[in-house]
Design a protein around this motif. Structure first.
Motif, PDB file in Angstrom:
ATOM      1  N   GLY A 127       4.797  20.223  -2.555  1.00  0.00           N
ATOM      2  CA  GLY A 127       3.562  19.602  -2.075  1.00  0.00           C
ATOM      3  C   GLY A 127       3.575  18.093  -2.244  1.00  0.00           C
ATOM      4  N   GLN A 128       4.105  17.609  -3.395  1.00  0.00           N
ATOM      5  CA  GLN A 128       4.191  16.168  -3.598  1.00  0.00           C
ATOM      6  C   GLN A 128       5.173  15.526  -2.618  1.00  0.00           C
ATOM      7  OE1 GLN A 128       4.818  16.816  -7.947  1.00  0.00           O
ATOM      8  NE2 GLN A 128       3.604  14.968  -8.148  1.00  0.00           N
ATOM      9  N   LEU A 129       6.289  16.199  -2.368  1.00  0.00           N
ATOM     10  CA  LEU A 129       7.240  15.682  -1.382  1.00  0.00           C
ATOM     11  C   LEU A 129       6.608  15.625   0.009  1.00  0.00           C
ATOM     12  CD1 LEU A 129      10.568  17.415  -2.460  1.00  0.00           C
ATOM     13  CD2 LEU A 129       9.940  15.010  -2.720  1.00  0.00           C
ATOM     14  N   ALA A 130       5.791  16.645   0.336  1.00  0.00           N
ATOM     15  CA  ALA A 130       5.115  16.644   1.638  1.00  0.00           C
ATOM     16  C   ALA A 130       4.135  15.474   1.734  1.00  0.00           C
ATOM     17  CB  ALA A 130       4.399  17.973   1.852  1.00  0.00           C
ATOM     18  N   LEU A 131       3.388  15.198   0.643  1.00  0.00           N
ATOM     19  CA  LEU A 131       2.468  14.064   0.648  1.00  0.00           C
ATOM     20  C   LEU A 131       3.215  12.743   0.758  1.00  0.00           C
ATOM     21  CD1 LEU A 131      -0.134  15.148  -2.058  1.00  0.00           C
ATOM     22  CD2 LEU A 131      -0.490  14.983   0.410  1.00  0.00           C
ATOM     23  N   ALA A 132       4.361  12.642   0.065  1.00  0.00           N
ATOM     24  CA  ALA A 132       5.155  11.424   0.161  1.00  0.00           C
ATOM     25  C   ALA A 132       5.676  11.229   1.580  1.00  0.00           C
ATOM     26  CB  ALA A 132       6.317  11.482  -0.833  1.00  0.00           C
ATOM     27  N   ALA A 133       6.117  12.322   2.202  1.00  0.00           N
ATOM     28  CA  ALA A 133       6.591  12.228   3.583  1.00  0.00           C
ATOM     29  C   ALA A 133       5.462  11.838   4.527  1.00  0.00           C
ATOM     30  CB  ALA A 133       7.213  13.556   4.008  1.00  0.00           C
ATOM     31  N   THR A 134       4.263  12.382   4.296  1.00  0.00           N
ATOM     32  CA  THR A 134       3.111  12.020   5.126  1.00  0.00           C
ATOM     33  C   THR A 134       2.764  10.550   4.966  1.00  0.00           C
ATOM     34  OG1 THR A 134       2.241  14.272   4.910  1.00  0.00           O
ATOM     35  CG2 THR A 134       0.700  12.559   5.594  1.00  0.00           C
ATOM     36  N   THR A 135       2.829  10.045   3.729  1.00  0.00           N
ATOM     37  CA  THR A 135       2.567   8.623   3.489  1.00  0.00           C
ATOM     38  C   THR A 135       3.546   7.751   4.263  1.00  0.00           C
ATOM     39  OG1 THR A 135       1.664   9.067   1.288  1.00  0.00           O
ATOM     40  CG2 THR A 135       2.460   6.844   1.713  1.00  0.00           C
TER      41      THR A 135
ATOM     42  N   ALA B 256       0.829  -1.207   0.000  1.00  0.00           N
ATOM     43  CA  ALA B 256       0.000   0.000   0.000  1.00  0.00           C
ATOM     44  C   ALA B 256       0.861   1.252   0.000  1.00  0.00           C
ATOM     45  CB  ALA B 256      -0.924  -0.005   1.218  1.00  0.00           C
ATOM     46  N   THR B 257       1.950   1.243   0.752  1.00  0.00           N
ATOM     47  CA  THR B 257       2.840   2.400   0.791  1.00  0.00           C
ATOM     48  C   THR B 257       3.495   2.618  -0.567  1.00  0.00           C
ATOM     49  OG1 THR B 257       3.281   1.982   3.130  1.00  0.00           O
ATOM     50  CG2 THR B 257       4.802   3.432   1.972  1.00  0.00           C
ATOM     51  N   ALA B 258       3.982   1.537  -1.185  1.00  0.00           N
ATOM     52  CA  ALA B 258       4.605   1.663  -2.502  1.00  0.00           C
ATOM     53  C   ALA B 258       3.600   2.152  -3.541  1.00  0.00           C
ATOM     54  CB  ALA B 258       5.193   0.323  -2.923  1.00  0.00           C
ATOM     55  N   GLY B 259       2.345   1.649  -3.465  1.00  0.00           N
ATOM     56  CA  GLY B 259       1.328   2.097  -4.413  1.00  0.00           C
ATOM     57  C   GLY B 259       1.012   3.571  -4.267  1.00  0.00           C
ATOM     58  N   ARG B 260       0.909   4.034  -3.021  1.00  0.00           N
ATOM     59  CA  ARG B 260       0.616   5.454  -2.788  1.00  0.00           C
ATOM     60  C   ARG B 260       1.757   6.340  -3.256  1.00  0.00           C
ATOM     61  NH1 ARG B 260      -3.146   9.294  -2.674  1.00  0.00           N
ATOM     62  NH2 ARG B 260      -2.362  11.105  -1.567  1.00  0.00           N
ATOM     63  N   LEU B 261       2.987   5.961  -2.959  1.00  0.00           N
ATOM     64  CA  LEU B 261       4.140   6.748  -3.412  1.00  0.00           C
ATOM     65  C   LEU B 261       4.222   6.752  -4.938  1.00  0.00           C
ATOM     66  CD1 LEU B 261       6.859   5.650  -0.827  1.00  0.00           C
ATOM     67  CD2 LEU B 261       5.630   7.827  -0.912  1.00  0.00           C
ATOM     68  N   GLY B 262       3.889   5.610  -5.550  1.00  0.00           N
ATOM     69  CA  GLY B 262       3.905   5.557  -7.006  1.00  0.00           C
ATOM     70  C   GLY B 262       2.880   6.501  -7.623  1.00  0.00           C
ATOM     71  N   ARG B 263       1.692   6.582  -7.027  1.00  0.00           N
ATOM     72  CA  ARG B 263       0.662   7.494  -7.538  1.00  0.00           C
ATOM     73  C   ARG B 263       1.116   8.945  -7.450  1.00  0.00           C
ATOM     74  NH1 ARG B 263      -4.997   6.825  -5.005  1.00  0.00           N
ATOM     75  NH2 ARG B 263      -5.539   8.105  -6.778  1.00  0.00           N
ATOM     76  N   GLU B 264       1.905   9.277  -6.435  1.00  0.00           N
ATOM     77  CA  GLU B 264       2.346  10.659  -6.257  1.00  0.00           C
ATOM     78  C   GLU B 264       3.531  11.022  -7.144  1.00  0.00           C
ATOM     79  OE1 GLU B 264       1.138  13.198  -4.680  1.00  0.00           O
ATOM     80  OE2 GLU B 264      -0.594  12.040  -4.025  1.00  0.00           O
ATOM     81  N   LEU B 265       4.431  10.073  -7.381  1.00  0.00           N
ATOM     82  CA  LEU B 265       5.731  10.432  -7.950  1.00  0.00           C
ATOM     83  C   LEU B 265       6.004   9.836  -9.325  1.00  0.00           C
ATOM     84  CD1 LEU B 265       7.890   9.917  -4.716  1.00  0.00           C
ATOM     85  CD2 LEU B 265       6.804  12.018  -5.524  1.00  0.00           C
ATOM     86  N   TYR B 266       5.435   8.683  -9.668  1.00  0.00           N
ATOM     87  CA  TYR B 266       5.834   8.010 -10.898  1.00  0.00           C
ATOM     88  C   TYR B 266       5.396   8.785 -12.140  1.00  0.00           C
ATOM     89  CZ  TYR B 266       6.313   4.561 -14.585  1.00  0.00           C
ATOM     90  OH  TYR B 266       6.650   3.933 -15.747  1.00  0.00           O
ATOM     91  N   GLY B 267       6.307   8.914 -13.086  1.00  0.00           N
ATOM     92  CA  GLY B 267       6.004   9.544 -14.359  1.00  0.00           C
ATOM     93  C   GLY B 267       5.925  11.053 -14.331  1.00  0.00           C
ATOM     94  N   ARG B 268       6.271  11.686 -13.217  1.00  0.00           N
ATOM     95  CA  ARG B 268       6.200  13.138 -13.123  1.00  0.00           C
ATOM     96  C   ARG B 268       7.533  13.746 -13.528  1.00  0.00           C
ATOM     97  NH1 ARG B 268       1.114  13.404 -13.648  1.00  0.00           N
ATOM     98  NH2 ARG B 268       0.035  12.028 -12.226  1.00  0.00           N
ATOM     99  N   PRO B 269       7.546  14.684 -14.475  1.00  0.00           N
ATOM    100  CA  PRO B 269       8.817  15.295 -14.883  1.00  0.00           C
ATOM    101  C   PRO B 269       9.504  16.027 -13.748  1.00  0.00           C
ATOM    102  CG  PRO B 269       7.083  15.767 -16.475  1.00  0.00           C
ATOM    103  CD  PRO B 269       6.423  15.171 -15.278  1.00  0.00           C
ATOM    104  N   THR B 270       8.729  16.647 -12.881  1.00  0.00           N
ATOM    105  CA  THR B 270       9.277  17.330 -11.716  1.00  0.00           C
ATOM    106  C   THR B 270       8.452  16.949 -10.495  1.00  0.00           C
ATOM    107  OG1 THR B 270       7.895  19.278 -12.144  1.00  0.00           O
ATOM    108  CG2 THR B 270      10.117  19.306 -13.057  1.00  0.00           C
ATOM    109  N   VAL B 271       9.037  17.114  -9.334  1.00  0.00           N
ATOM    110  CA  VAL B 271       8.358  16.807  -8.075  1.00  0.00           C
ATOM    111  C   VAL B 271       8.280  18.092  -7.261  1.00  0.00           C
ATOM    112  CG1 VAL B 271       8.379  15.434  -5.979  1.00  0.00           C
ATOM    113  CG2 VAL B 271       9.218  14.452  -8.113  1.00  0.00           C
ATOM    114  N   SER B 272       7.068  18.523  -6.957  1.00  0.00           N
ATOM    115  CA  SER B 272       6.871  19.769  -6.230  1.00  0.00           C
ATOM    116  C   SER B 272       7.049  19.554  -4.736  1.00  0.00           C
ATOM    117  CB  SER B 272       5.478  20.325  -6.510  1.00  0.00           C
ATOM    118  OG  SER B 272       4.491  19.451  -5.988  1.00  0.00           O
TER     119      SER B 272
END
Length: 282
Positions: A236-244, A218-234
């Motif tokens: 806000g996305q880093l904050a969501l990944a840290a929260t996950t 579940a953790t890997a799936g959530r991180l993948g939804r936030e980060l995979y395939g994104r040209p840049t990481v904002s």
């Protein structure tokens, strides 16, 4: 407890059963499920562009010192990339036609492609992404089967006042074989065995084996939804990944405590179910 768990599971099922669709306005959106694959073939000097979510979203970055204007659906200035950041023309008809679905707004009387632009900043950097209808326009009238080439697309630009374009192609990708569903069938076949383990008093051993596996997936799936395939990481996305990661660590800590193990296992199971359903279409 059973009624509450069933109600929560139904709510998660309703939220995640349908595939996600990229946002229709400028900004970051969740991954979308699509059978079409768009790719960039050429970009003008000083411009970097990528397609995100198959054929849904276009990401563009302008090099320092360049002024890049994306022309809208009616040829009007739509987006501007400059030293002031990324700006959108709020008088452009495309600004209203490209609003979030399912209810795009019709352009008001003051929105005209010949009207002087009224720029509003939407990003501080030199890059952004937005839903771009011209990328998947070829798919609207196509009914392909299997892998198929559908044609070329282009998004017109002005680079330092000179005409240019981002050019690419669109292909249809055949869906994967249903054989990839065999892990689901295997898991369902294991349910009677797990029930027998419970009768034999081995349910705690199964819990120790399945809960960490579900939490990691579940953790890997959530991180993948936030980060995979994104040209840049904002940020806000880093904050969501840290929260996950923090939530996963808290659930793991609770699971290691005997008094909270059952509650933690229920929470881990719900999280795994939700992420699995959310990623099923993709």
């Amino acid at each position: 407890m059973r009624r509450a768990s069933a109600a929560l599971a139904l709510a998660l099922l309703a939220a995640a059963a349908s595939p996600g669709r990229a946002s229709a306005h400028a900004g970051v959106s969740a991954p979308a499920a699509t059978s079409y694959l768009a790719s960039v073939l050429s970009v003008p000097a000083g411009v970097e562009a990528r397609v995100v979510d198959g054929d849904q979203t276009l990401w563009l970055r302008a090099a320092p010192g360049r002024v890049v204007v994306v022309l809208g659906l009616r040829g009007e200035p739509y987006l501007r990339f400059s030293s002031r950041g990324v700006e959108v023309n709020t008088r452009a008809p495309t600004f209203f036609l490209n609003r979030a679905r399912p209810r795009p707004q019709p352009p008001p009387a003051g929105a005209d492609r010949r009207a002087p632009p009224r720029w509003k900043r939407i990003a501080a950097g030199r890059a952004t992404s937005w839903h771009e209808d011209r990328i998947h326009a070829l798919a609207l009238g196509a009914h392909p089967a299997g892998d198929a080439y559908l044609g070329h697309w282009l998004v017109p630009l002005l680079v330092d006042g000179r005409r240019a374009a981002v050019r690419g192609e669109l292909r249809h990708v055949a869906p994967p074989s249903l054989l990839w569903l065999w892990p689901v069938a295997l898991a369902l076949a294991c349910v009677p065995a797990l029930l027998r383990l419970r009768e034999a008093g081995w349910d705690q051993h199964a819990l120790w084996a399945l809960a960490p596996l579900a939490l990691g997936a579940a953790t890997a799936g959530r991180l993948g939804r936030e980060l995979y395939g994104r040209p840049t990481v904002s940020a806000g996305q880093l904050a969501l990944a840290a929260t996950t990661c923090a939530v996963a660590a808290a659930l793991a800590a609770l699971f290691l405590r005997r008094a909270w193990r059952t509650l933690a296992a229920v929470a881990i199971g719900i999280a795994g179910l939700y992420q699995g359903l959310a990623l099923l279409a993709t």
